[in-house]
Design a protein around this motif. Structure first.
Motif, mmCIF file in Angstrom:
data_model
loop_
_atom_site.group_PDB
_atom_site.id
_atom_site.type_symbol
_atom_site.label_atom_id
_atom_site.label_comp_id
_atom_site.label_asym_id
_atom_site.label_seq_id
_atom_site.Cartn_x
_atom_site.Cartn_y
_atom_site.Cartn_z
ATOM 1 N N UNK A 1 -7.025 41.719 39.053
ATOM 2 C CA UNK A 1 -5.955 42.713 38.971
ATOM 3 C C UNK A 1 -4.989 42.258 37.898
ATOM 4 N N UNK A 2 -4.741 43.115 36.923
ATOM 5 C CA UNK A 2 -3.859 42.799 35.805
ATOM 6 C C UNK A 2 -2.633 43.698 35.899
ATOM 7 N N UNK A 3 -1.476 43.103 35.895
ATOM 8 C CA UNK A 3 -0.227 43.826 36.133
ATOM 9 C C UNK A 3 0.636 43.862 34.884
ATOM 10 N N UNK A 4 0.996 45.066 34.453
ATOM 11 C CA UNK A 4 1.935 45.231 33.346
ATOM 12 C C UNK A 4 3.217 45.855 33.882
ATOM 13 N N UNK B 1 1.433 45.948 21.909
ATOM 14 C CA UNK B 1 2.628 46.280 22.681
ATOM 15 C C UNK B 1 2.364 46.233 24.182
ATOM 16 N N UNK B 2 1.153 46.649 24.599
ATOM 17 C CA UNK B 2 0.819 46.624 26.020
ATOM 18 C C UNK B 2 0.534 45.204 26.478
ATOM 19 N N UNK B 3 -0.238 44.457 25.670
ATOM 20 C CA UNK B 3 -0.606 43.097 26.062
ATOM 21 C C UNK B 3 0.607 42.193 26.198
ATOM 22 N N UNK B 4 1.594 42.380 25.340
ATOM 23 C CA UNK B 4 2.784 41.542 25.403
ATOM 24 C C UNK B 4 3.600 41.778 26.668
ATOM 25 N N UNK C 1 -8.109 36.503 26.350
ATOM 26 C CA UNK C 1 -8.743 36.914 25.103
ATOM 27 C C UNK C 1 -9.310 38.323 25.218
ATOM 28 N N UNK C 2 -9.906 38.642 26.357
ATOM 29 C CA UNK C 2 -10.436 39.984 26.578
ATOM 30 C C UNK C 2 -9.323 41.032 26.582
ATOM 31 N N UNK D 1 -14.871 39.553 32.683
ATOM 32 C CA UNK D 1 -14.354 40.820 32.156
ATOM 33 C C UNK D 1 -15.234 41.462 31.092
ATOM 34 N N UNK D 2 -15.540 42.755 31.299
ATOM 35 C CA UNK D 2 -16.293 43.521 30.314
ATOM 36 C C UNK D 2 -15.659 44.880 30.064
ATOM 37 N N UNK D 3 -15.091 45.474 31.077
ATOM 38 C CA UNK D 3 -14.425 46.768 30.928
ATOM 39 C C UNK D 3 -13.059 46.708 31.598
ATOM 40 N N UNK D 4 -12.180 47.582 31.178
ATOM 41 C CA UNK D 4 -10.813 47.611 31.705
ATOM 42 C C UNK D 4 -10.469 49.046 32.097
ATOM 43 N N UNK D 5 -9.915 49.208 33.266
ATOM 44 C CA UNK D 5 -9.530 50.547 33.713
ATOM 45 C C UNK D 5 -8.143 50.521 34.331
ATOM 46 N N UNK D 6 -7.479 51.651 34.293
ATOM 47 C CA UNK D 6 -6.188 51.797 34.960
ATOM 48 C C UNK D 6 -6.433 52.124 36.419
#
Length: 589
Positions: free
Chosen positions: A53-56, A28-31, A19-20, A67-72
């Motif tokens: 760690x989130x992998x696209x 497009x990125x989330x998919x 959800x975050x 989760x509160x913030x997201x960074x590359x």
């Protein structure tokens, strides 16, 4: 302190995290998020922080465990290597320490190094801004012509090419006190029992503290001291090598395999986009002037095209042209590729078409006609492109694993043909010879995609000692690399097919061919090396065959220096391909 967590998003979704991510990323990125996994992060910015760690398809992101913030964290375009390190982290304890997979990502950074005392002073981390994302059956084979007109519906004009033809070579995270072991200040889930009992017979004391010499990713040349010197002597704005360390603490972690697959896919696509023909196939000059096609519109057009392909009595020329349209549309629209796997019906149709065309309607002499090869090429190329950037599509795995992998088995067995059949009793004309060669190239690319599936779809536990021998999983795992190679082992033409692929590697890397490789050829070389490595590492039959038939050719004709000369440094795939060649030569000795 136990930190064992869940595996990938594909198998066990973290609803709160998902959800975050939907709120933080564009659609497009989330998919295109492939996996998410909890791990301990060590980098210039973080010192032993428990995060997700989130992998696209293009980047590795980091977010707090709550989760509160997201960074590359790193973009794959900057990655130089991804490797496993065989060590026992001191800040972990118990099973987490023994089962931890330490993944090191080496990449190029434009930012000056953050000193250790900066970690101690930092009160909280503010996530960097997220970069915006660009957002037939017939018993007769009539002549198939390569033409620019083919009776396509007007509403699908945006899918068409200007010329229809076969294209051959597109809380904020507070840092804990570094003296505190066990990550006592880092949020973590309760201890979870392992899903699989440990099977490694070796004790932790037997493990070396040196980086693991993985068969898949060899260790980079250069001392640790030289890396540290390069990192610490950086002046403002100077490019340097940096490292991101991910300690996956789940016993069943597949983060390393997902990273390898995502990086391979990225460097392949980035290299292909350097080729003008591939770029043209993936986009058109007027794309920037066209509105973005909605999911609903894409689904409507896909359903219409599917209906035309599945109609009774379609002749092979119309079938060929419609498949060309589907192929180009798939290159340009990732949503269409996901719809392809969700429907399933069209995939089954393509496999049936390949079976009938390549193996069911040969003449008595066993010779393929030019029309059969043309149709087989476009079918195989279309299937291959449908695998790209669809790893997060659960319906793909469901379709290919249904009924004990029946459809996957059909693809594998239909894909392989005998490269020598044509030349035994029949002198081929030059056009047919070119088409056969083109089909074998396309078949290698599709087999490569299936091997990537094999690495990602494996469900068995991963152990460091098991990784040492590059046989990470049980051979009984459905869709694993071992399973895939076992399915094709009885095929009567398997050995000649593999020999042909090995001979092409020798030809390209020997002095017999002096020209620099174009992007498409470079990608094909990479795929062929990966195929041969899989044969050597996962099939005793194929390993024995390659060593007995091709060892001398590789020893005397293939040189790593030649590979480096023929692969321009500007190709993203060049460095990894040279390392694959080095490993291939080592295993063939």
């Amino acid at each position: 302190m136990s930190l064992s967590g869940s595996g990938s998003l594909l198998s066990r979704r973290n609803i709160k995290l998902d959800s975050f991510l939907k709120r933080s990323m564009g659609r497009a990125v989330h998919e295109r998020v492939r996996a998410s996994e909890p791990c301990v992060v060590v980098s210039d910015a973080f010192n032993k922080v428990y995060m997700h760690a989130v992998l696209s398809d293009e980047r590795v992101y980091l977010t707090e465990h709550a989760p509160r913030t997201l960074t590359v964290a790193v973009s794959f375009g900057r990655v130089l290597g991804i490797e496993l390190v065989n060590d026992l982290p001191e800040f972990l304890s118990g099973r987490d320490r023994e089962h931890c997979q330490h993944i090191r990502i080496l990449y190029v950074s434009d930012q000056p190094a953050t000193r250790a005392f900066d970690w101690l002073r930092r009160d909280k981390w503010v996530g960097l801004p997220l970069a915006a994302s660009p957002s037939r059956r017939s018993s007769h084979c009539p002549s198939i012509t390569r033409t620019s007109e083919g009776g396509h519906p007007a509403e699908r004009n945006h899918w068409r090419t200007e010329e229809v033809r076969v294209l051959k070579p597109s809380r904020s995270a507070s840092c804990p006190n570094p003296e505190t072991l066990g990550l006592l200040r880092v949020p973590h889930p309760p201890t979870q029992p392992p899903l699989y009992p440990p099977t490694s017979s070796s004790s932790p004391s037997e493990r070396s503290l040196k980086p693991l010499q993985s068969d898949q990713v060899p260790r980079r040349i250069g001392s640790v001291l030289s890396r540290l010197l390069r990192r610490d002597l950086v002046e403002g704005g100077e490019r340097r090598e940096a490292e991101l360390h991910l300690y996956a603490v789940s016993q069943t972690s597949r983060l390393y395999l997902h990273l390898q697959s995502a990086w391979s896919g990225f460097i392949i696509r980035s290299t292909l986009l350097l080729d003008p023909l591939y770029r043209r196939k993936c986009s058109s000059s007027s794309d920037s002037q066209r509105p973005v096609i909605s999911w609903e519109r894409t689904a409507h057009l896909f359903a219409q095209l599917t209906s035309e392909l599945l109609q009774d009595g379609i002749n092979e020329e119309s079938l060929y042209l419609l498949l060309q349209e589907l192929n180009v549309a798939a290159h340009r629209n990732v949503a269409l590729r996901r719809l392809f796997w969700r429907s399933g019906e069209l995939c089954v149709f393509l496999v049936q078409t390949l079976e009938e065309c390549l193996h069911g309607r040969q003449s008595l002499s066993g010779v393929y006609s030019a029309d059969q090869l043309l149709l087989s090429i476009v079918v195989v190329e279309t299937l291959a492109v449908m695998f790209r950037e669809t790893q997060a599509e659960a319906s793909r795995l469901n379709l290919l694993s249904a009924r004990k992998g029946a459809l996957t088995s059909r693809i594998l067995l239909a894909l392989i043909c005998d490269p020598l059949t044509q030349s035994r009793d029949f002198l081929m004309d030059s056009e047919t010879q070119v088409l056969l060669s083109e089909y074998l190239d396309a078949a290698c690319s599709l087999l490569f995609e299936l091997l990537l599936l094999g690495h990602e779809a494996t469900s068995g536990p991963v152990f460091t000692e098991c990784l040492r021998s590059s046989r990470c999983f049980s051979a009984d795992d459905l869709l694993s690399v071992d399973w895939l190679l076992r399915v094709v082992q009885p095929h009567p033409h398997l050995l000649s097919f593999i020999t042909h692929q090995a001979q092409q590697v020798v030809l390209v890397l020997s002095d017999l061919q002096e020209s620099v490789l174009c992007p498409v050829q470079a990608v094909l070389l990479f795929q062929r090396c990966r195929l041969l490595l899989a044969c050597l590492q996962h099939s005793s039959l194929l390993a024995q065959h390659l060593r007995s038939d091709m060892r001398e050719e590789f020893r005397y004709l293939v040189k790593t220096s030649c590979a480096a000369e023929k692969l321009p440094p500007r190709y993203p795939i060049s460095g990894q391909t040279v390392r694959e060649v080095e490993l291939l030569l080592t295993l063939l000795r």
